[in-house]
Write a protein that holds these residues in place. Structure first.
Motif, PDB file in Angstrom:
ATOM      1  N   ILE A 115      54.849 -11.390  42.230  1.00 35.56           N
ATOM      2  CA  ILE A 115      54.052 -10.582  43.145  1.00 35.56           C
ATOM      3  C   ILE A 115      52.636 -11.143  43.110  1.00 35.56           C
ATOM      4  CG2 ILE A 115      53.072  -8.303  43.596  1.00 35.56           C
ATOM      5  CD1 ILE A 115      55.622  -7.079  42.481  1.00 35.56           C
ATOM      6  N   VAL A 116      52.162 -11.578  44.263  1.00 31.82           N
ATOM      7  CA  VAL A 116      50.859 -12.240  44.359  1.00 31.82           C
ATOM      8  C   VAL A 116      49.889 -11.346  45.119  1.00 31.82           C
ATOM      9  CG1 VAL A 116      49.618 -14.266  45.216  1.00 31.82           C
ATOM     10  CG2 VAL A 116      51.952 -14.513  44.319  1.00 31.82           C
ATOM     11  N   VAL A 117      48.719 -11.132  44.548  1.00 32.27           N
ATOM     12  CA  VAL A 117      47.651 -10.395  45.225  1.00 32.27           C
ATOM     13  C   VAL A 117      46.500 -11.364  45.481  1.00 32.27           C
ATOM     14  CG1 VAL A 117      46.043  -8.462  45.146  1.00 32.27           C
ATOM     15  CG2 VAL A 117      48.317  -8.231  44.100  1.00 32.27           C
ATOM     16  N   SER A 118      46.321 -11.731  46.745  1.00 30.12           N
ATOM     17  CA  SER A 118      45.262 -12.647  47.153  1.00 30.12           C
ATOM     18  C   SER A 118      44.017 -11.842  47.505  1.00 30.12           C
ATOM     19  CB  SER A 118      45.731 -13.458  48.361  1.00 30.12           C
ATOM     20  OG  SER A 118      44.736 -14.347  48.809  1.00 30.12           O
ATOM     21  N   VAL A 119      42.862 -12.297  47.035  1.00 27.91           N
ATOM     22  CA  VAL A 119      41.621 -11.520  47.136  1.00 27.91           C
ATOM     23  C   VAL A 119      40.573 -12.261  47.965  1.00 27.91           C
ATOM     24  CG1 VAL A 119      39.759 -10.419  45.843  1.00 27.91           C
ATOM     25  CG2 VAL A 119      42.080 -10.502  44.880  1.00 27.91           C
ATOM     26  N   ALA A 120      39.976 -11.562  48.926  1.00 24.42           N
ATOM     27  CA  ALA A 120      38.879 -12.119  49.728  1.00 24.42           C
ATOM     28  C   ALA A 120      37.554 -11.661  49.108  1.00 24.42           C
ATOM     29  CB  ALA A 120      38.987 -11.655  51.177  1.00 24.42           C
ATOM     30  N   TYR A 121      37.069 -12.433  48.156  1.00 24.25           N
ATOM     31  CA  TYR A 121      35.800 -12.109  47.502  1.00 24.25           C
ATOM     32  C   TYR A 121      34.629 -12.439  48.437  1.00 24.25           C
ATOM     33  CZ  TYR A 121      36.268 -17.125  46.563  1.00 24.25           C
ATOM     34  OH  TYR A 121      36.452 -18.477  46.694  1.00 24.25           O
ATOM     35  N   ARG A 122      33.452 -11.939  48.096  1.00 25.43           N
ATOM     36  CA  ARG A 122      32.273 -12.192  48.922  1.00 25.43           C
ATOM     37  C   ARG A 122      31.870 -13.673  48.851  1.00 25.43           C
ATOM     38  NH1 ARG A 122      28.146  -8.366  46.238  1.00 25.43           N
ATOM     39  NH2 ARG A 122      29.626  -8.659  44.491  1.00 25.43           N
ATOM     40  N   LEU A 123      31.418 -14.184  49.982  1.00 28.30           N
ATOM     41  CA  LEU A 123      31.086 -15.597  50.100  1.00 28.30           C
ATOM     42  C   LEU A 123      29.573 -15.835  50.090  1.00 28.30           C
ATOM     43  CD1 LEU A 123      33.642 -16.599  52.890  1.00 28.30           C
ATOM     44  CD2 LEU A 123      33.880 -16.930  50.416  1.00 28.30           C
ATOM     45  N   ALA A 124      29.218 -17.031  49.659  1.00 27.64           N
ATOM     46  CA  ALA A 124      27.834 -17.510  49.730  1.00 27.64           C
ATOM     47  C   ALA A 124      27.624 -18.171  51.100  1.00 27.64           C
ATOM     48  CB  ALA A 124      27.592 -18.504  48.602  1.00 27.64           C
ATOM     49  N   PRO A 125      26.392 -18.333  51.539  1.00 26.85           N
ATOM     50  CA  PRO A 125      25.136 -18.041  50.835  1.00 26.85           C
ATOM     51  C   PRO A 125      24.683 -16.588  50.933  1.00 26.85           C
ATOM     52  CG  PRO A 125      24.644 -19.038  52.936  1.00 26.85           C
ATOM     53  CD  PRO A 125      26.147 -19.052  52.822  1.00 26.85           C
ATOM     54  N   GLU A 126      25.392 -15.779  51.746  1.00 23.85           N
ATOM     55  CA  GLU A 126      24.989 -14.383  51.893  1.00 23.85           C
ATOM     56  C   GLU A 126      25.055 -13.638  50.562  1.00 23.85           C
ATOM     57  OE1 GLU A 126      27.418 -15.411  55.672  1.00 23.85           O
ATOM     58  OE2 GLU A 126      27.370 -15.965  53.543  1.00 23.85           O
ATOM     59  N   ASN A 127      25.985 -14.054  49.712  1.00 29.87           N
ATOM     60  CA  ASN A 127      26.210 -13.371  48.438  1.00 29.87           C
ATOM     61  C   ASN A 127      26.186 -14.392  47.304  1.00 29.87           C
ATOM     62  OD1 ASN A 127      27.106 -10.609  49.601  1.00 29.87           O
ATOM     63  ND2 ASN A 127      28.427 -12.078  50.652  1.00 29.87           N
ATOM     64  N   PRO A 128      25.007 -14.685  46.746  1.00 30.16           N
ATOM     65  CA  PRO A 128      24.915 -15.711  45.701  1.00 30.16           C
ATOM     66  C   PRO A 128      25.496 -15.240  44.369  1.00 30.16           C
ATOM     67  CG  PRO A 128      22.790 -14.676  46.049  1.00 30.16           C
ATOM     68  CD  PRO A 128      23.698 -14.125  47.115  1.00 30.16           C
ATOM     69  N   TYR A 129      25.584 -16.190  43.442  1.00 26.87           N
ATOM     70  CA  TYR A 129      26.067 -15.922  42.086  1.00 26.87           C
ATOM     71  C   TYR A 129      25.317 -14.736  41.476  1.00 26.87           C
ATOM     72  CZ  TYR A 129      26.858 -16.772  37.085  1.00 26.87           C
ATOM     73  OH  TYR A 129      27.197 -16.639  35.757  1.00 26.87           O
ATOM     74  N   PRO A 130      26.039 -13.820  40.802  1.00 30.56           N
ATOM     75  CA  PRO A 130      27.454 -13.876  40.414  1.00 30.56           C
ATOM     76  C   PRO A 130      28.384 -13.035  41.297  1.00 30.56           C
ATOM     77  CG  PRO A 130      26.360 -12.239  39.084  1.00 30.56           C
ATOM     78  CD  PRO A 130      25.316 -12.758  40.060  1.00 30.56           C
ATOM     79  N   ALA A 131      28.073 -12.889  42.581  1.00 31.60           N
ATOM     80  CA  ALA A 131      28.839 -11.989  43.439  1.00 31.60           C
ATOM     81  C   ALA A 131      30.331 -12.293  43.415  1.00 31.60           C
ATOM     82  CB  ALA A 131      28.300 -12.055  44.867  1.00 31.60           C
ATOM     83  N   ALA A 132      30.704 -13.547  43.645  1.00 34.61           N
ATOM     84  CA  ALA A 132      32.123 -13.894  43.693  1.00 34.61           C
ATOM     85  C   ALA A 132      32.794 -13.654  42.344  1.00 34.61           C
ATOM     86  CB  ALA A 132      32.297 -15.347  44.124  1.00 34.61           C
ATOM     87  N   GLN A 133      32.086 -13.995  41.255  1.00 35.67           N
ATOM     88  CA  GLN A 133      32.665 -13.770  39.925  1.00 35.67           C
ATOM     89  C   GLN A 133      32.833 -12.279  39.640  1.00 35.67           C
ATOM     90  OE1 GLN A 133      33.489 -16.647  37.766  1.00 35.67           O
ATOM     91  NE2 GLN A 133      34.821 -14.946  37.190  1.00 35.67           N
TER      92      GLN A 133
END
Length: 327
Positions: A115-133
Motif C-alpha cells: 500500500i503506497v501513500v504518495s505525498v504532495a509536499y510544499r514546493l520551493a521557492p514559495e516554501n523554503p527549507y525546512p518546509a518539505a522536510q
C-alpha cells in the motif's frame, strides 16, 4: 571531467538524440510555473499505466495546513493488513507532483504488493527549507497513526523517494531514531543527499544528461537559500555524523549522474554503521532514469528491483549485502 557520451547506454543516447530537436531552456531561464509544466510533460516517457491497483485521493493534515496525497492499494486480496510505503516524489524540491509519479507509485504498489501513500509536499521557492522536510515528517506520522484505517501494518512501514524526495525520505528515516514513529525501511532512488554538493560525481558528470551541476545548484538555491542550512544533517543526510540505528535501506542509483557518489557514499556509511543495505547502480543510466521507463528498459527493471527489495525488507525475509553490484 569524464566524457559522458562514452559511457551512456545506447538507449539513453537514442533518447538524447530524439529530444535534442526540442531543446528545453535551463530552469533559471523560464518561470517556475513553466519549469513545473515541463516536468509534468516528461510523464509521456514514463510508460504505460497499470490500472489494476485501487487509487484513492487523500488529504493529510500537517502543521501548516493540509497536504494532498494519493493512496494505492494492490489489486489482489491479501492479508487484512499489508506493508506500506510513504512515497516522496523528486523534482529538485521545486517541481514534481502526485501525477508526475503516478506510474512509478502504481508499479511499486503492484510489484511489491504494497500500500503506497504518495505525498504532495510544499514546493520551493514559495516554501523554503525546512518546509518539505516538515511535510514529509508530518505525512509519515499521519500514515502511522491511521495505519489500521489505511489497511497498513503499523510495524511494517517504509519511507521512500527519488532524487530530492530521496533526501526527504532519508531525513524522515534518520529522525525516526529519536522521535518516532518507527520506520522499518528506507528506499532511495537516485537520491540527492548532500546540499553542499561535495561528491566527486558532481564534477565528473556536471553536464548531465537530465541533471547538470548548474541545475542541481539552482534547485538547492531555491529550497535552501541559506548556505549554513545546507550543512544540516536533515538537509544533507550524507553529513549525518552517526548513522547507527538507521532503518535498513534499498538504494538504487545511476552511474552517469551528478549525485551518483551520494548514493555510493551513503550506502557505504550505512554499512559501516552496521545498517543493512541493498545497493545497486545501473551502468550507463542518467539521473532519475526510472521515470523514463517507457523508453529505457533499465528504468522498468529498476522499479521492479526497488519494489521487490523494499517489499522483502518490510517482510523481513531479504538478505543484506553492502554492495549488490552494477547492472
Amino acid at each position: 571531467m569524464t566524457d559522458r557520451m562514452s559511457v551512456l547506454h545506447a538507449q539513453v543516447e537514442q533518447l538524447l538524440r530524439s529530444v535534442s530537436a526540442r531543446p528545453t531552456p535551463h530552469p533559471w531561464e523560464m518561470s517556475v510555473a513553466a519549469y513545473r509544466q515541463a516536468g509534468e510533460n516528461m510523464t509521456a516517457l514514463s510508460g504505460s499505466v497499470d490500472e489494476r491497483c485501487t487509487v484513492e485521493n487523500l488529504t493529510i493534515p500537517s502543521r501548516e495546513g493540509a497536504l494532498a496525497a494519493r493512496c494505492y492499494r494492490p489489486p489482489v486480496a491479501g492479508p487484512s493488513l499489508r506493508s506500506g510505503v510513504v512515497y516522496l516524489h523528486g523534482g529538485g524540491f521545486v517541481r514534481g507532483s502526485l501525477d508526475s509519479h503516478d506510474r512509478l507509485c502504481r508499479e511499486l504498489c503492484v510489484q511489491g504488493d504494497l500500500i503506497v501513500v504518495s505525498v504532495a509536499y510544499r514546493l520551493a521557492p514559495e516554501n523554503p527549507y525546512p518546509a518539505a522536510q516538515d511535510d514529509a515528517g508530518d505525512a509519515f506520522l499521519w500514515v502511522s497513526e491511521h495505519a489500521d484505517k489505511l489497511g497498513i501494518d503499523v510495524e511494517s512501514i517504509a519511507v521512500a523517494g527519488d532524487s530530492s524526495g530521496g533526501a526527504l525520505a532519508a531525513g524522515v528515516a534518520l529522525a525516526s531514531r529519536a522521535q518516532g514513529p518507527p520506520v522499518k525501511a528506507q528506499g532511495l532512488l537516485c537520491p540527492a543527499l548532500d546540499a553542499t554538493m561535495s561528491s566527486d560525481s558532481v564534477e565528473r558528470y556536471m553536464d548531465g544528461p537530465f541533471l547538470t551541476r548548474a541545475a542541481l545548484e539552482w534547485s538547492y538555491d531555491q529550497y535552501i537559500p541559506d548556505p549554513a542550512d545546507r550543512r544540516s544533517s536533515f538537509a544533507s543526510p550524507l553529513l549525518m555524523p552517526d548513522l547507527a540505528g538507521a532503518p535498513p535501506a534499498v538504494i538504487i542509483s545511476a552511474e552517469v549522474d551528478p549525485v551518483a557518489d551520494d548514493a555510493r557514499r551513503y550506502a557505504a556509511m550505512l554499512a559501516a554503521a552496521g545498517v543493512g543495505v541493498l545497493n545497486y547502480e545501473y551502468k550507463g543510466m542518467p539521473h532519475s532514469f526510472p521515470l523514463l521507463a517507457g523508453v529505457l528498459d533499465d528504468g522498468g527493471h529498476a522499479i521492479t528491483v526497488f519494489a521487490r527489495w523494499l517489499s522483502d525488507l518490510l517482510r523481513g525475509d531479504s538478505p543484506y549485502s553492502q554492495y549488490a553490484g552494477q547492472r
